[in-house]
Design a protein around this motif. Structure first.
Motif, PDB file in Angstrom:
ATOM      1  N   LYS A 177       1.807 -12.752 -47.410  1.00 13.71           N
ATOM      2  CA  LYS A 177       2.134 -14.093 -47.892  1.00 13.71           C
ATOM      3  C   LYS A 177       3.633 -14.336 -47.795  1.00 13.71           C
ATOM      4  N   LEU A 178       3.984 -15.551 -47.348  1.00 17.54           N
ATOM      5  CA  LEU A 178       5.373 -15.986 -47.293  1.00 17.54           C
ATOM      6  C   LEU A 178       5.534 -17.244 -48.144  1.00 17.54           C
ATOM      7  N   GLN A 179       6.773 -17.620 -48.413  1.00 14.26           N
ATOM      8  CA  GLN A 179       7.008 -18.896 -49.072  1.00 14.26           C
ATOM      9  C   GLN A 179       6.518 -20.018 -48.163  1.00 14.26           C
ATOM     10  N   LYS A 180       6.161 -21.140 -48.745  1.00  7.98           N
ATOM     11  CA  LYS A 180       5.637 -22.256 -47.960  1.00  7.98           C
ATOM     12  C   LYS A 180       6.618 -22.669 -46.869  1.00  7.98           C
TER      13      LYS A 180
ATOM     14  N   SER B 141       7.355 -28.671 -46.822  1.00  8.46           N
ATOM     15  CA  SER B 141       7.753 -29.203 -48.133  1.00  8.46           C
ATOM     16  C   SER B 141       6.582 -29.817 -48.887  1.00  8.46           C
TER      17      SER B 141
ATOM     18  N   ASN C 238      -1.791 -17.618 -47.226  1.00  6.20           N
ATOM     19  CA  ASN C 238      -1.616 -19.070 -47.265  1.00  6.20           C
ATOM     20  C   ASN C 238      -2.110 -19.621 -45.930  1.00  6.20           C
TER      21      ASN C 238
ATOM     22  N   ASN D 256       0.324 -22.042 -43.939  1.00  9.57           N
ATOM     23  CA  ASN D 256       1.382 -21.256 -43.309  1.00  9.57           C
ATOM     24  C   ASN D 256       0.870 -20.573 -42.046  1.00  9.57           C
TER      25      ASN D 256
END
Length: 300
Positions: free
Chosen positions: A25-28, A31, A249, A252
């Motif tokens: 998982k990464l940050q979105k 936005s 995600n 992503n």
């Protein structure tokens, strides 16, 4: 837009993959939902345009392979990233359990029937890699279903090493014939997989996706992780790289896949065929012919 550099996700034999050290998982990367849809649309449009050039150029074919644990999002990724590409230029092939007819042939036979022709994209939802994944976790398949001669299965480590080499040679053969192979491993965490499997049970609209066998296979999670790690390390090459995509995600994941497909297609030395001056003049003469045909029709 903070799409990761594809090289950070790429395995081409120059560095080892250690799955337990990779992120799921990464940050979105977007936005909001609106930006996500716009980014995805941009990728789809670019893939469609590049495929049109590929078709006109008629020298390359592209094979996209998606492998993952159950519920990692293979179907959804293929659907969202490639819906909108001209259906005349792309074919998707799901690889289910082999049929009796397929089991009567060598394990690469059924894949060979579905390879892309020049100018086309073929998408394999699972693939011949199942032969060093599922079969490695369940080696009894070699004798019971695939019916290989017993003397060829006494040394299982040798079987897997031979199959890895067969696959590397197969993909090299495809490369030498203008077919480029790009492979994706959608790397989902065990916790996220559990959430998605439970969702398939609780949501009636998703019940059709649930298979009891998926739960049973979760008992072999560690074995599958090791099988994927071994497989990717043994078959990652410069001409047929693997991309390990964080898959917890889904949005992503789709953006990363779209970005990589575009970049891989842009590496191909292809263009629309150019017309020389003499042919250009010849073509323009047909404008007068077409216009005269319309004039005759109007008079008539």
């Amino acid at each position: 837009m903070n799409i990761p550099n594809p090289d950070a996700l790429k395995y081409d034999g120059t560095r080892p993959l250690i799955l337990q050290n990779t992120k799921t998982k990464l940050q979105k990367l977007y936005s909001d939902k609106k930006q996500y849809k716009q980014l995805l649309t941009d990728y789809i449009q670019e893939i469609d345009e590049l495929q049109s050039i590929m078709y006109a150029h008629d020298r390359y074919g592209l094979l996209l392979i998606f492998q993952a644990m159950d519920a990692a999002g293979k179907d959804g990724t293929i659907k969202h990233v490639l819906t909108g590409v001209n259906p005349m230029g792309i074919k998707v092939h799901p690889f289910k359990r082999p049929t009796e007819n397929e089991l009567e042939h060598d394990y690469l036979w059924r894949a060979s029937q579905l390879l892309p022709q020049r100018g086309m994209i073929a998408v394999f939802n699972r693939s011949y890699y199942e032969e060093v994944l599922v079969v490695k976790v369940h080696p009894e398949i070699l004798i019971q279903q695939q019916r290989l001669p017993v003397e060829l299965t006494t040394d299982l480590e040798k079987v897997w090493e031979q199959r890895y080499q067969d696959i590397v040679n197969y993909e090299r053969y495809l490369y030498h014939n203008g077919i480029r192979t790009v492979k994706f491993f959608l790397n989902v965490s065990r916790q996220e997989q559990a959430t998605r499997l439970i969702s398939r049970i609780e949501n009636q609209a998703k019940n059709w996706k649930f298979e009891e066998g998926d739960v049973k296979e979760r008992e072999h999670w560690d074995q599958y992780q090791q099988a994927y790690e071994d497989c990717i390390n043994a078959t990652a090459t410069e001409i047929a790289p693997w991309y390990v995509i964080p898959a917890d995600n889904k949005k992503n994941m789709r953006l990363m896949v779209g970005d990589i497909v575009v970049k891989e297609m842009k590496k191909l030395d292809m263009s629309y065929p150019k017309v020389d001056k003499d042919r250009g003049k010849e073509l323009h003469q047909f404008i007068e012919v077409i216009q005269s045909q319309d004039n005759i029709q109007e008079i008539g």
